[in-house]
Design a protein around this motif. Structure first.
Motif, PDB file in Angstrom:
ATOM      1  N   SER A  95       0.790  -1.431  -0.274  1.00 20.94           N
ATOM      2  CA  SER A  95       0.258   0.261  -0.209  1.00 20.94           C
ATOM      3  C   SER A  95       0.622   1.314  -0.034  1.00 20.94           C
ATOM      4  O   SER A  95       2.427   1.176   0.076  1.00 20.94           O
ATOM      5  CB  SER A  95      -0.900   0.122   1.047  1.00 20.94           C
ATOM      6  N   SER A  96       0.581   2.120   0.280  1.00 19.81           N
ATOM      7  CA  SER A  96       0.724   3.319  -1.016  1.00 19.81           C
ATOM      8  C   SER A  96       1.920   3.760   1.038  1.00 19.81           C
ATOM      9  O   SER A  96       0.708   3.362   2.314  1.00 19.81           O
ATOM     10  CB  SER A  96       0.078   4.530  -0.567  1.00 19.81           C
ATOM     11  N   ASN A 149       1.699   6.564   2.570  1.00 16.68           N
ATOM     12  CA  ASN A 149       1.507   8.560   2.659  1.00 16.68           C
ATOM     13  C   ASN A 149       0.942   7.190   4.043  1.00 16.68           C
ATOM     14  O   ASN A 149      -0.326   6.752   4.512  1.00 16.68           O
ATOM     15  CB  ASN A 149       0.711   8.970   1.811  1.00 16.68           C
ATOM     16  N   ARG A 162      -3.096   9.189   5.421  1.00 13.95           N
ATOM     17  CA  ARG A 162      -4.041   8.516   4.829  1.00 13.95           C
ATOM     18  C   ARG A 162      -5.283   7.771   5.564  1.00 13.95           C
ATOM     19  O   ARG A 162      -6.225   7.183   5.325  1.00 13.95           O
ATOM     20  CB  ARG A 162      -3.811   8.098   3.613  1.00 13.95           C
ATOM     21  N   ARG A 213      -8.527   8.351   7.637  1.00 17.21           N
ATOM     22  CA  ARG A 213      -9.551   8.324   7.414  1.00 17.21           C
ATOM     23  C   ARG A 213      -9.816   7.191   7.706  1.00 17.21           C
ATOM     24  O   ARG A 213     -11.733   7.012   7.597  1.00 17.21           O
ATOM     25  CB  ARG A 213      -9.216   8.343   6.005  1.00 17.21           C
ATOM     26  N   ASP A 219      -0.671  -2.413   6.559  1.00 15.41           N
ATOM     27  CA  ASP A 219      -0.350  -1.143   6.152  1.00 15.41           C
ATOM     28  C   ASP A 219       0.317  -0.899   7.385  1.00 15.41           C
ATOM     29  O   ASP A 219       0.561   0.156   8.219  1.00 15.41           O
ATOM     30  CB  ASP A 219      -1.598  -0.071   6.799  1.00 15.41           C
TER      31      ASP A 219
END
Length: 392
Positions: free
Chosen positions: A199-200, A202, A205, A208, A331
């Motif tokens: 996953s990204s 960042n 995020r 959220r 993540d």
């Protein structure tokens, strides 16, 4: 290395040697971070700076690194990243030891902050790939035991060593230990290539997601509450409990040893009772803070309270590391970066606000603030549990 670990699956042989090598690195990181606490006066005198300037920069760089390390290293084998961060720790120790001026000292402390932020951000994700899922709490408890032991002995050891070999000699003595950690990691850490489809990186995020918001709020309040009290234990013990230096040092040592035992105990319980522990620990700590307000002038009750504080307070990060490994498994690196940033900010805020109250209102007000924040952490933990259940 010929072995490549992709996942910490149940049928995979656990790489406990690698976990122990990371624990040694944790020991050196924490010892390096907290050793200046007992050496501020000679450092400031030697370099003609104020005492507060000597250590604050490492926390700033730890926060920055924790937010961006996953992005910067997203294409690198995690084995290489860990070795690089440990090497940076060694370079930091050498620079601080030889620093002729304040700016050079700050460079060394900044490199330490980068190493701290990067290592802690990735530690949970890496542990998840070194051991099976059921062994993750025990492995995280081992890392935190290294944290507890280093935090316990670094300040008194720094003070003792500084008296005999000077503050530069005290800092230099961590360099051989960090070199040993690098060698051990080089031998024991398997290749940990970046996972396909990761996953990204960042970290923001993740906010959220309602469970992440509730979890990070619980972590924020937990560490703010912990350090609003813990930072001022020494003046409390000296001014309120009226302990001599020998008794005071013994009390803190026993508290640290209780913390090491607490990480082992909690690590065994987390497999079945994760959220119960996350809710109960801050409640117990809040009770201890109020107990200290009521019985702060009595030696035996205070000693017993400090044992309890060490037992529960040091174990708390193991619980939240386990939460991260379970509910942000896909993540874990981004989650680890966010978690470390929140913890570093919480420590700074808790210590600063607690110190302001300690000086202006009285010692009891900092302890009362600690209790209130810890109760808030418990409530946020309940919210995290509720949002996880709703999402599942």
């Amino acid at each position: 290395m010929s072995i490549t670990f992709q996942d910490g699956s149940e049928n995979q042989k656990a790489a406990w040697g690698a976990v122990f090598s990371m624990t040694l690195c944790v020991f050196v990181l924490i010892a390096s971070e907290f050793m200046p606490v007992s050496l501020l006066t000679p450092i400031a005198s030697s370099l003609s700076i104020s005492e507060g300037q000597a250590i604050s920069i490492s926390g700033v760089f730890a926060v920055i690194t924790s937010l961006f390390i996953a992005t910067i290293t997203r294409r690198l084998d995690r084995r290489i990243v860990v070795l690089g961060l440990t090497a940076l720790l060694t370079v930091s120790g050498i620079i601080v030891t030889c620093a002729p001026t304040y700016p050079v000292l700050m460079i060394g402390r900044a490199l330490l902050g980068i190493s701290i932020g990067g290592f802690w951000s990735m530690s949970t994700a890496i542990v998840m790939r070194l051991v099976s899922g059921s062994q993750v709490p025990a492995a995280l408890a081992l890392l935190n035991a290294g944290n507890a032991i280093a935090a316990t002995i670094s300040a008194p050891a720094g003070s003792l060593l500084g008296a005999y070999v000077g503050w530069r000699g005290a800092f230099f003595l961590v360099v051989p230990v960090s070199l040993l950690a690098i060698l051990w990691q080089f031998i024991s850490l398997p290749s940990l290539p970046v996972r396909a489809g990761q996953s990204s990186p960042n970290v923001l995020r993740l906010l959220r997601q309602p469970p992440v918001i509730a979890g990070m709020m619980a972590i924020l309040l937990l560490f703010m509450g912990q350090f609003a009290l813990f930072t001022y234990l020494r003046p409390f013990l000296e001014q309120v409990t009226d302990l001599g230096i020998e008794t005071h040092s013994l009390s803190l040592l026993v508290m640290g040893l209780a913390g090491a035992g607490g990480t082992w105990l909690i690590g065994r319980l987390l497999r079945q009772r994760l959220f119960s522990i996350l809710v109960v620990i801050p409640l117990v700590m809040a009770g201890i803070a109020l107990f200290l307000i009521a019985f702060g002038d009595r030696e035996l009750p205070v000693f017993a309270a400090l044992v309890g504080w060490g037992l529960f307070g040091t174990a708390a990060p193991v619980g939240w590391g386990t939460w991260l490994s379970r509910y942000l498994a896909d993540d874990a690196e981004a989650g680890g970066g966010l978690q470390v940033a929140v913890i570093q900010l919480a420590i700074t805020a808790g210590a600063s606000i607690g110190g302001l109250l300690f000086d202006t209102v009285g010692w009891w007000s900092a302890f009362a603030l600690s209790a209130a924040l810890l109760v808030g952490s418990s409530l946020a933990s309940i919210a995290a549990w509720y949002t996880v259940r709703r999402a599942s």
